[in-house]
Enzyme design. Sequence first.
Site, PDB file in Angstrom:
ATOM      1  N   GLU A   1      43.250 -44.865 -56.980  1.00  0.00           N
ATOM      2  CA  GLU A   1      43.781 -43.522 -57.174  1.00  0.00           C
ATOM      3  C   GLU A   1      45.314 -43.516 -57.141  1.00  0.00           C
ATOM      4  OE1 GLU A   1      39.679 -43.480 -55.860  1.00  0.00           O
ATOM      5  OE2 GLU A   1      41.451 -44.328 -54.908  1.00  0.00           O
TER       6      GLU A   1
ATOM      7  N   ARG B   1      37.936 -56.259 -50.129  1.00  0.00           N
ATOM      8  CA  ARG B   1      38.282 -54.842 -50.272  1.00  0.00           C
ATOM      9  C   ARG B   1      38.888 -54.275 -48.999  1.00  0.00           C
ATOM     10  NH1 ARG B   1      39.467 -50.949 -54.037  1.00  0.00           N
ATOM     11  NH2 ARG B   1      38.849 -48.882 -53.306  1.00  0.00           N
TER      12      ARG B   1
END
Length: 424
Positions: A64, A272
């Site tokens: 994002e 991650r």
Amino acid sequence: MLVCSRWLYSLTLSLVIPILFIHWLVNFSLRKKQFNLHRLSRFSIYTKAVKGSEILIHCVSVGEVAVAASLIEKLFREDPNLNVTVTTTTPTGAANVKNLLGEKVQHLYLPFDLGWMMKRMLNKIRPKQVLVVEVELWPNMIRQCVKGQIPVILVNGRMTDRSVRGYQKMAALISPMMQSIKHVCAQSERDYRNYLSLGIPADKLTITGNIKFELENTISGAAEPLVTKFKHEKRKILIAGSTHDPEEQILVEATKSLIKQFPELLLMIVPRHPQRFDKVYELLSGSGLSVSRTSQTNKSVRHTDIVLVDQMGVLTDLYHYADFAFIGGSIAAKGGHNPLEAAVAAIPTMMGNHIHNNPAICESLKQSGNLFLVTASQDIVDLVSHWLVDDKARISAGQKGYDVIKSNRGALQKTIELINTHRP
């Protein structure tokens, strides 16, 4: 019913937040770098002066932030004097803000979604407009924006069928929030339809396309010192980005098979979540292969089979140094992370079958011949072997991904026009 739902939601958060604060305090005392004083903004506590900004942009994490960076650079070209604050909820997102935008913007962590915390943040920033990137909407945040007459626009809006089902179970809490949003810029027809089903009127919805396709084939340079430690003249890099358990083990098994025939192969793994770095290193160290860890390696390494990248904010750059990629969260049932950062680097890409987070993107790349689905280590062995033997096939598959990106551009300009339309 509405007041009761929001009250229960806020009460639950109020009970959890003291525990989260103690968790921060313990980790801060242990001097874990992710739990620094800046992280206190999650509790709406600010240890430095907060500057006012015309626009507040909220992002969840890395992907994002990349979208927000494209928007911000475009907005700055239109108004160089614009002040922007970017909020994230993760340290990886914060690191990416620093890498992509530096000192151009003010970064804060978004507070937990209690009304008084959100109000305190908004009173300090005093934004005229709030932009939320993709999907992370918070009921009390939206409510405080409405009370402060601050329009909220959802940009690059994504809404999976699975998320719709979850939101519909909390309709009393979610529906008023959705109806309070000024406008939604949806990525695709699916997203448009799903937001419509959640109560957003059609006149507040526009399909603008996916800003992630606006990525440019450029690098910030953040990863160059790291790569030069390990990449020598003939080495070929398989970058595994945003991995989850059990994907690291599957990649290790594939690498064991591959290096027997291709000793020049180097596997670089970027988990991650930073909290898994130690656990993944333990797994890799037990593989029987030579393993290096970027945070503990200061000098150039003559040869290593696997590199654990335990640094944040460098993955986007690393794709540009790699020859092929695996995108995580896709063999693990996480819905798959965004493959476009690899595609813009013009390298062929592998993912598992769990790709429902970005179905349109994955389908476009798959149809083009850039993205290939894998379910086990042998699938990875077969594909990487093919690309190592046939340079033309590897380069062609990579170029096809970049071609998909070029042919889908335009969402950024449409989104900017809508943002300007709704700016007070």
